[in-house]
Scaffold this motif. Structure first.
Motif, PDB file in Angstrom:
ATOM      1  N   GLU A   1       0.824  -1.204   0.000  1.00 56.77           N
ATOM      2  CA  GLU A   1       0.000   0.000   0.000  1.00 56.77           C
ATOM      3  C   GLU A   1       0.864   1.262   0.000  1.00 56.77           C
ATOM      4  OE1 GLU A   1      -3.385   0.404  -0.312  1.00 56.77           O
ATOM      5  OE2 GLU A   1      -3.182  -1.710  -0.872  1.00 56.77           O
ATOM      6  N   THR A   2       1.979   1.209   0.734  1.00 55.58           N
ATOM      7  CA  THR A   2       2.902   2.346   0.751  1.00 55.58           C
ATOM      8  C   THR A   2       3.447   2.608  -0.649  1.00 55.58           C
ATOM      9  OG1 THR A   2       3.562   1.985   3.043  1.00 55.58           O
ATOM     10  CG2 THR A   2       5.092   3.216   1.664  1.00 55.58           C
ATOM     11  N   LEU A   3       3.857   1.564  -1.338  1.00 55.56           N
ATOM     12  CA  LEU A   3       4.425   1.723  -2.677  1.00 55.56           C
ATOM     13  C   LEU A   3       3.359   2.122  -3.704  1.00 55.56           C
ATOM     14  CD1 LEU A   3       7.000  -1.226  -2.875  1.00 55.56           C
ATOM     15  CD2 LEU A   3       7.224   1.026  -1.857  1.00 55.56           C
ATOM     16  N   LYS A   4       2.167   1.693  -3.501  1.00 54.62           N
ATOM     17  CA  LYS A   4       1.085   2.078  -4.407  1.00 54.62           C
ATOM     18  C   LYS A   4       0.744   3.565  -4.289  1.00 54.62           C
ATOM     19  CE  LYS A   4      -1.735  -2.140  -4.914  1.00 54.62           C
ATOM     20  NZ  LYS A   4      -3.058  -2.739  -4.568  1.00 54.62           N
ATOM     21  N   ASN A   5       0.715   4.058  -3.070  1.00 56.68           N
ATOM     22  CA  ASN A   5       0.100   5.362  -2.829  1.00 56.68           C
ATOM     23  C   ASN A   5       1.062   6.536  -2.663  1.00 56.68           C
ATOM     24  OD1 ASN A   5      -2.857   4.711  -2.640  1.00 56.68           O
ATOM     25  ND2 ASN A   5      -2.078   3.263  -1.133  1.00 56.68           N
ATOM     26  N   CYS A   6       2.360   6.284  -2.515  1.00 55.15           N
ATOM     27  CA  CYS A   6       3.285   7.417  -2.399  1.00 55.15           C
ATOM     28  C   CYS A   6       3.255   8.237  -3.693  1.00 55.15           C
ATOM     29  CB  CYS A   6       4.702   6.933  -2.091  1.00 55.15           C
ATOM     30  SG  CYS A   6       5.440   5.886  -3.345  1.00 55.15           S
ATOM     31  N   ASP A   7       3.566   9.518  -3.575  1.00 59.96           N
ATOM     32  CA  ASP A   7       3.537  10.380  -4.761  1.00 59.96           C
ATOM     33  C   ASP A   7       4.602   9.981  -5.778  1.00 59.96           C
ATOM     34  OD1 ASP A   7       1.459  11.976  -3.747  1.00 59.96           O
ATOM     35  OD2 ASP A   7       2.875  13.203  -2.618  1.00 59.96           O
ATOM     36  N   VAL A   8       5.794   9.708  -5.272  1.00 50.76           N
ATOM     37  CA  VAL A   8       6.944   9.414  -6.127  1.00 50.76           C
ATOM     38  C   VAL A   8       7.519   8.068  -5.709  1.00 50.76           C
ATOM     39  CG1 VAL A   8       9.268  10.146  -6.812  1.00 50.76           C
ATOM     40  CG2 VAL A   8       7.487  11.861  -6.404  1.00 50.76           C
ATOM     41  N   LEU A   9       7.592   7.124  -6.642  1.00 50.75           N
ATOM     42  CA  LEU A   9       8.133   5.796  -6.356  1.00 50.75           C
ATOM     43  C   LEU A   9       9.309   5.531  -7.284  1.00 50.75           C
ATOM     44  CD1 LEU A   9       8.098   2.981  -5.043  1.00 50.75           C
ATOM     45  CD2 LEU A   9       6.406   2.310  -6.775  1.00 50.75           C
ATOM     46  N   ILE A  10      10.428   5.094  -6.690  1.00 50.12           N
ATOM     47  CA  ILE A  10      11.621   4.782  -7.477  1.00 50.12           C
ATOM     48  C   ILE A  10      12.005   3.326  -7.238  1.00 50.12           C
ATOM     49  CG2 ILE A  10      14.064   5.291  -7.878  1.00 50.12           C
ATOM     50  CD1 ILE A  10      13.500   8.121  -6.767  1.00 50.12           C
ATOM     51  N   PHE A  11      12.056   2.556  -8.309  1.00 53.05           N
ATOM     52  CA  PHE A  11      12.593   1.202  -8.254  1.00 53.05           C
ATOM     53  C   PHE A  11      14.049   1.281  -8.705  1.00 53.05           C
ATOM     54  CE2 PHE A  11       8.064  -0.307  -8.810  1.00 53.05           C
ATOM     55  CZ  PHE A  11       7.976  -0.884  -7.544  1.00 53.05           C
ATOM     56  N   ASP A  12      14.936   1.146  -7.746  1.00 52.94           N
ATOM     57  CA  ASP A  12      16.365   1.299  -8.014  1.00 52.94           C
ATOM     58  C   ASP A  12      16.984  -0.050  -8.386  1.00 52.94           C
ATOM     59  OD1 ASP A  12      18.885   2.641  -8.066  1.00 52.94           O
ATOM     60  OD2 ASP A  12      19.313   1.844  -6.062  1.00 52.94           O
ATOM     61  N   ASP A  13      17.747  -0.049  -9.480  1.00 55.15           N
ATOM     62  CA  ASP A  13      18.464  -1.238  -9.962  1.00 55.15           C
ATOM     63  C   ASP A  13      17.512  -2.360 -10.335  1.00 55.15           C
ATOM     64  OD1 ASP A  13      20.776  -2.378 -10.830  1.00 55.15           O
ATOM     65  OD2 ASP A  13      21.566  -2.880  -8.840  1.00 55.15           O
ATOM     66  N   ILE A  14      16.402  -2.017 -10.980  1.00 56.25           N
ATOM     67  CA  ILE A  14      15.494  -3.042 -11.471  1.00 56.25           C
ATOM     68  C   ILE A  14      16.191  -3.817 -12.590  1.00 56.25           C
ATOM     69  CG2 ILE A  14      14.346  -1.542 -13.179  1.00 56.25           C
ATOM     70  CD1 ILE A  14      11.715  -2.999 -12.428  1.00 56.25           C
ATOM     71  N   GLY A  15      16.023  -5.103 -12.576  1.00 59.09           N
ATOM     72  CA  GLY A  15      16.726  -5.959 -13.529  1.00 59.09           C
ATOM     73  C   GLY A  15      17.863  -6.732 -12.882  1.00 59.09           C
ATOM     74  N   ALA A  16      18.255  -6.332 -11.676  1.00 55.35           N
ATOM     75  CA  ALA A  16      19.340  -7.023 -10.972  1.00 55.35           C
ATOM     76  C   ALA A  16      18.805  -8.032  -9.959  1.00 55.35           C
ATOM     77  CB  ALA A  16      20.231  -6.011 -10.258  1.00 55.35           C
ATOM     78  N   GLU A  17      17.471  -8.082  -9.797  1.00 50.32           N
ATOM     79  CA  GLU A  17      16.870  -8.971  -8.813  1.00 50.32           C
ATOM     80  C   GLU A  17      16.647 -10.372  -9.400  1.00 50.32           C
ATOM     81  OE1 GLU A  17      13.890  -7.280 -11.407  1.00 50.32           O
ATOM     82  OE2 GLU A  17      15.323  -6.263 -10.086  1.00 50.32           O
TER      83      GLU A  17
END
Length: 319
Positions: A224-240
């Motif tokens: 819910e936090t990630l859904k509703n925050c104004d600005v969301l950054i997924f850092d280093d996506i693709g390394a998981e």
């Protein structure tokens, strides 16, 4: 050391009166008090003398502030504040009033704290968020990336001027070119403008989901936090290391909710084409092209792609 009571008991009445007059004369000859009296001739002399303790505090705080040792070592009775005196008329009679007023350092500190409260990070080194930002350093450190950096500045300025839009940024490039640092700068600047923000380091986040999934309430609150925050950054996506559940039921649900609502930002070593291939493969089910495409339909249309060029800055001294 003798207590004040001992000192007073050792002095006779004559000495007390003499000392009191000397302190009073010194106080009323102080330039700060003389100016205050000159500015408020409407206040009777008796009222000034009845407020000697306030006048003394006013002078003492001003002296401390003139030789400020910093907010952490503030010697004032109420740290980060000074005594401010005003003359106000109540029921037609002017009198002296004291208010504790925050100094510029305290105001700046409170503003900084309010900004930090708008920012949350998951698995990102807090030093990156707290080390401060220097525009000259950001632009001039590596001229090769200057053009790309200006696009990020442009996005920040447009958001401050016009408000949030659903489109975010997709920043990709080699190791150590400053992708995370620049996204933290963007997050900080938009927090200054009043927006809440979250940055998530994807490799650790996906790994930790294995334990979070056993705690239903914690998982729900995180999503819910990630859904509703104004600005969301997924850092280093693709390394998981993706698993189908994390990809389809967590990441997919977050992106499905945010698209057309709020901007999502990404840093990656992959261009979009490479990210799609990564998202199509999980350790459990192997390659599932359509699921990778499904997720990319919630990413690609909602970002401006910025390839970040430059040299690997890791391990180099900042300057």
């Amino acid at each position: 050391m003798e207590s004040m009571g001992d000192v007073l008991r050792s002095m006779n009445n004559s000495e007390l009166r003499q000392r009191s007059r000397a302190l009073e004369d010194s106080l009323f000859n102080n330039p700060l008090i003389k100016k205050l009296q000159a500015d408020h001739p409407e206040l009777e002399e008796s009222r000034w003398k009845l407020n000697i303790s306030r006048l003394y505090q006013y002078v003492e705080d001003n002296n401390h502030c003139s030789n400020c040792p910093g907010l952490e070592k503030c010697p004032n009775d109420f740290p980060g504040h000074f005594s401010k005196l005003t003359v106000e008329a109540v029921n037609g009679s002017p009198d002296l009033y004291e208010r504790k007023t925050p100094c510029s350092l305290k105001i700046a500190k409170d503003k900084e704290n309010s900004i930090r409260k708008r920012i949350r990070s998951f698995y990102v080194d807090e030093r990156v968020l707290n080390e401060g930002y220097n525009l000259v350093d950001i632009i001039g450190k590596d001229k090769e990336r200057a053009k790309d950096v200006k696009l990020i500045f442009q996005y920040i300025n447009e958001t401050k001027a016009r408000g949030l839009v659903p489109q975010g940024l997709y920043l990709y490039g080699g190791f150590g070119v400053g992708k995370t640092f620049l996204m933290c700068y963007l997050l900080h600047e938009l927090a200054v403008a009043g927006y809440s923000g979250v940055i998530v380091y994807m490799p650790d986040f996906i790994e930790d989901l294995k334990s979070i999934m056993l705690e239903g309430q914690k998982l729900k609150e995180t999503v819910e936090t990630l859904k509703n925050c104004d600005v969301l950054i997924f850092d280093d996506i693709g390394a998981e290391n993706l698993n189908p559940w994390a990809r389809d039921h967590v990441l997919g649900a977050i992106l499905n909710y945010r698209m057309n609502r709020k901007p999502t930002f990404y840093t990656s070593n992959y261009p979009l084409e490479g990210l799609e291939k990564h998202l199509s493969f999980t350790s459990k089910d192997g390659e599932e092209v359509y699921k990778g495409q499904r997720l990319m339909d919630r990413i690609a249309p909602f970002v401006e792609v910025i390839p970040l060029h430059g040299e690997n800055q890791r391990g180099r001294a900042r300057g």
